[in-house]
Scaffold this motif. Structure first.
Motif, PDB file in Angstrom:
ATOM      1  N   ASP A 144      -0.096 -19.526 -41.013  1.00  0.00           N
ATOM      2  CA  ASP A 144      -0.404 -18.315 -40.244  1.00  0.00           C
ATOM      3  C   ASP A 144       0.083 -17.068 -40.981  1.00  0.00           C
TER       4      ASP A 144
ATOM      5  N   ILE B 173       4.010 -14.045 -35.029  1.00  0.00           N
ATOM      6  CA  ILE B 173       2.914 -13.123 -35.335  1.00  0.00           C
ATOM      7  C   ILE B 173       3.099 -11.845 -34.516  1.00  0.00           C
TER       8      ILE B 173
ATOM      9  N   VAL C 216      -2.420 -14.350 -29.632  1.00  0.00           N
ATOM     10  CA  VAL C 216      -1.111 -14.673 -30.231  1.00  0.00           C
ATOM     11  C   VAL C 216      -0.023 -14.923 -29.185  1.00  0.00           C
TER      12      VAL C 216
ATOM     13  N   ILE D 172      -5.461 -17.175 -34.342  1.00  0.00           N
ATOM     14  CA  ILE D 172      -4.812 -15.865 -34.236  1.00  0.00           C
ATOM     15  C   ILE D 172      -5.708 -14.875 -33.502  1.00  0.00           C
TER      16      ILE D 172
ATOM     17  N   LYS E 151       2.289 -17.437 -30.355  1.00  0.00           N
ATOM     18  CA  LYS E 151       2.746 -17.224 -31.729  1.00  0.00           C
ATOM     19  C   LYS E 151       3.691 -16.017 -31.765  1.00  0.00           C
TER      20      LYS E 151
ATOM     21  N   LEU F 237      -8.892 -16.013 -39.560  1.00  0.00           N
ATOM     22  CA  LEU F 237      -7.966 -15.723 -38.466  1.00  0.00           C
ATOM     23  C   LEU F 237      -8.281 -16.577 -37.239  1.00  0.00           C
TER      24      LEU F 237
ATOM     25  N   GLN G 257      -7.132 -20.301 -37.452  1.00  0.00           N
ATOM     26  CA  GLN G 257      -5.701 -20.503 -37.189  1.00  0.00           C
ATOM     27  C   GLN G 257      -5.350 -20.136 -35.749  1.00  0.00           C
TER      28      GLN G 257
END
Length: 108
Positions: free
Chosen positions: A10, A81, A75, A59, A78, A54, A57
């Protein structure tokens, strides 16, 4: 080690300044592919390639509206991120750095 590999992959994606700028813009609202083409002055296939990476993954996520695809951040799961994005300038600053005070795109 699996979690570390995912995080490393990422974060590698954020090493590209175009993708990083895209994510900075996506902090504030969703954007259409055609708007990104106008902002970054690169081809639609190149923009789509960045967004595909993106999306692969997790994102960003996409939603289709007619022939256009709109992207938004994804996100929530995440935090690493989100921590990077919290350090990025706002969209006005990003657009100014790209010499784009206004975005004129023909998405409709």
């Amino acid at each position: 080690m699996e979690a570390l590999s995912i995080i490393a992959d990422d974060l590698k994606l954020l090493g590209d300044k175009t993708r990083l700028a895209m994510l900075a813009l996506l902090k504030e609202r969703e954007w259409c592919v055609c708007e990104f083409v106008a902002i970054f002055d690169i081809s639609q296939p190149a923009i789509s390639q960045h967004l595909r990476k993106l999306k692969s993954q997790g994102i960003v996520k996409e939603s289709k509206r007619g022939q256009w695809v709109h992207y938004s951040l994804n996100v929530e799961d995440k935090p690493y991120i989100r921590a990077v994005l919290d350090q990025l300038p706002d969209s006005t600053t990003i657009l100014s750095l790209l010499n784009k005070e206004t975005v004129v795109a023909s998405c409709e």
